[in-house]
Design an enzyme around this catalytic site. Structure first.
Site, short mmCIF file in Angstrom:
data_model
loop_
_atom_site.label_atom_id
_atom_site.label_comp_id
_atom_site.label_asym_id
_atom_site.label_seq_id
_atom_site.Cartn_x
_atom_site.Cartn_y
_atom_site.Cartn_z
N LYS A 92 24.65 -73.72 -5.42
CA LYS A 92 23.46 -74.14 -4.67
C LYS A 92 22.82 -72.92 -4.01
O LYS A 92 23.46 -72.18 -3.26
CB LYS A 92 23.90 -75.12 -3.58
CG LYS A 92 23.02 -76.33 -3.46
CD LYS A 92 23.65 -77.28 -2.47
CE LYS A 92 22.75 -78.43 -2.17
NZ LYS A 92 23.25 -79.23 -1.06
C1 E4P Z 1 21.81 -82.17 -0.22
O1 E4P Z 1 22.02 -81.48 -1.13
C2 E4P Z 1 21.37 -81.73 1.13
O2 E4P Z 1 22.15 -80.68 1.53
C3 E4P Z 1 21.42 -82.87 2.07
O3 E4P Z 1 20.99 -84.02 1.40
C4 E4P Z 1 20.65 -82.66 3.36
O4 E4P Z 1 20.53 -83.89 4.06
P1 E4P Z 1 20.07 -83.99 5.58
O5 E4P Z 1 18.61 -83.69 5.64
O6 E4P Z 1 20.35 -85.40 5.98
O7 E4P Z 1 20.87 -82.99 6.33
#
Ligand code: E4P
Length: 301
Positions: A92
């Site tokens: 990522k």
């Molecule tokens: C996913 O890959 C993200 O890191 C995650 O969905 C972020 O979610 P949030 O905005 O609820 O922290």
């Protein structure tokens, strides 16, 4: 649509996997922090290996560096360390690590994506807040883009003066139609002042445009609409990159990104449960159970 669980909590991953619907996992440093805080003396490497082992599908692991070189080196390290476990690691990378606080270069995320993709390491581009970013990430060869639907909704609600935690809970559904209607009501006196048939006057009126602009994020009215736009762009140009709807906060939002054609949704475990629960289903199971007659019960003996 593929379903990933958005958590680093091993128990949640195992439980979701046992339901037979799980296609993958996404983590990020904040989710890892939560899992670490719940345990004493965690063996981080072993813990991540266990996540990779449990799921037969992509597991996104995020880099922490902010420069191209750091992110590429960390991406390679994550891939070398954890991909051999179950051949399912996706690295990522934030679309952009430039910020008023950052040092070491600009627009490094995009460069790191290109480098890792060229080396055959699959990437998930994170922190996507608008379709233009997704388009660039796809051109850099990323396998997934993660538009942050919930954070886009938060931004729009913030624009209209609502604060998460004070005015609405994190899990609240964001209704774009309601916002459009509210902006109409707010502007009604101004429309009347400008006289309804003076369309040119309304078109150029500063107050009208300020209010209209404030109910969207550069023309995007909801996180789900961002997902829909990205999906449209990718299909226009036959990109292989998959749209992975992220930052999902409630089951209606999952419905909307599914309608928008997301290839994948990454869903917090509590939202997965919310997708199943319905009070009418509960009432139904109670009455079915109460109606079981011994004649029918007999066939199961
Ligand atoms: C996913 O890959 C993200 O890191 C995650 O969905 C972020 O979610 P949030 O905005 O609820 O922290």
């Amino acid at each position: 649509m593929k379903i990933f669980v958005d958590t680093a909590e091993l128990d949640e991953i195992k439980e979701a996997n046992s339901w037979g619907i799980l296609d993958g996992v996404t983590t990020n440093p904040s989710l890892i922090k939560k899992a670490v805080r719940k345990r004493e003396n965690i063996d981080m490497e072993e813990y991540i290996k266990e996540i990779c082992r449990v799921v037969d599908g992509p597991v996104s692991l995020e880099v922490i560096g902010l420069t191209r070189d750091e992110m590429v080196a960390q991406g390679e390290l994550l891939y070398e360390k954890f991909n051999p476990v179950n051949d399912n690691v996706v690295v990522k990378i934030p679309i952009n690590t430039s910020s008023p606080k950052s040092t070491g270069g600009e627009y490094e995320g995009l460069k790191a994506l290109k480098d890792l993709s060229s080396k055959g390491i699959p990437t998930n581009t994170t922190l996507i807040m608008k379709p233009e970013q997704a388009l660039l990430a796809a051109k850099a060869g990323t396998r997934y883009v993660s538009p942050f639907a919930g954070r886009i909704d938060d931004f729009i609600r913030n624009n209209v003066g609502l604060t998460r935690g004070e005015d609405y809970p994190k899990s609240a559904y964001h209704n774009a139609d309601w916002l459009r209607h509210a902006s109409y009501l707010k502007l009604k006196p101004r429309y009347e002042e400008l006289e309804g048939n003076d369309l040119a006057g309304i078109y150029f009126d500063e107050e009208v445009n300020r209010v209209k602009e404030s109910i969207s994020d550069e023309g995007i009215y909801t996180g789900a609409a961002a997902v829909s736009s990205i999906n449209q762009i990718f299909s226009n140009y036959n990109f292989d990159t998959e749209v992975l709807a992220a930052s999902l906060r409630n089951s209606r939002q999952v419905r909307e990104v599914a309608e928008a054609g997301a290839d994948v949704s990454t869903i917090p475990f509590h939202v997965l449960k919310e997708m199943i629960d319905h009070y009418k289903t509960e009432q139904g199971i109670i009455s079915f159970s109460e109606d079981v007659v011994s004649e029918y019960e007999g066939i199961f003996r």
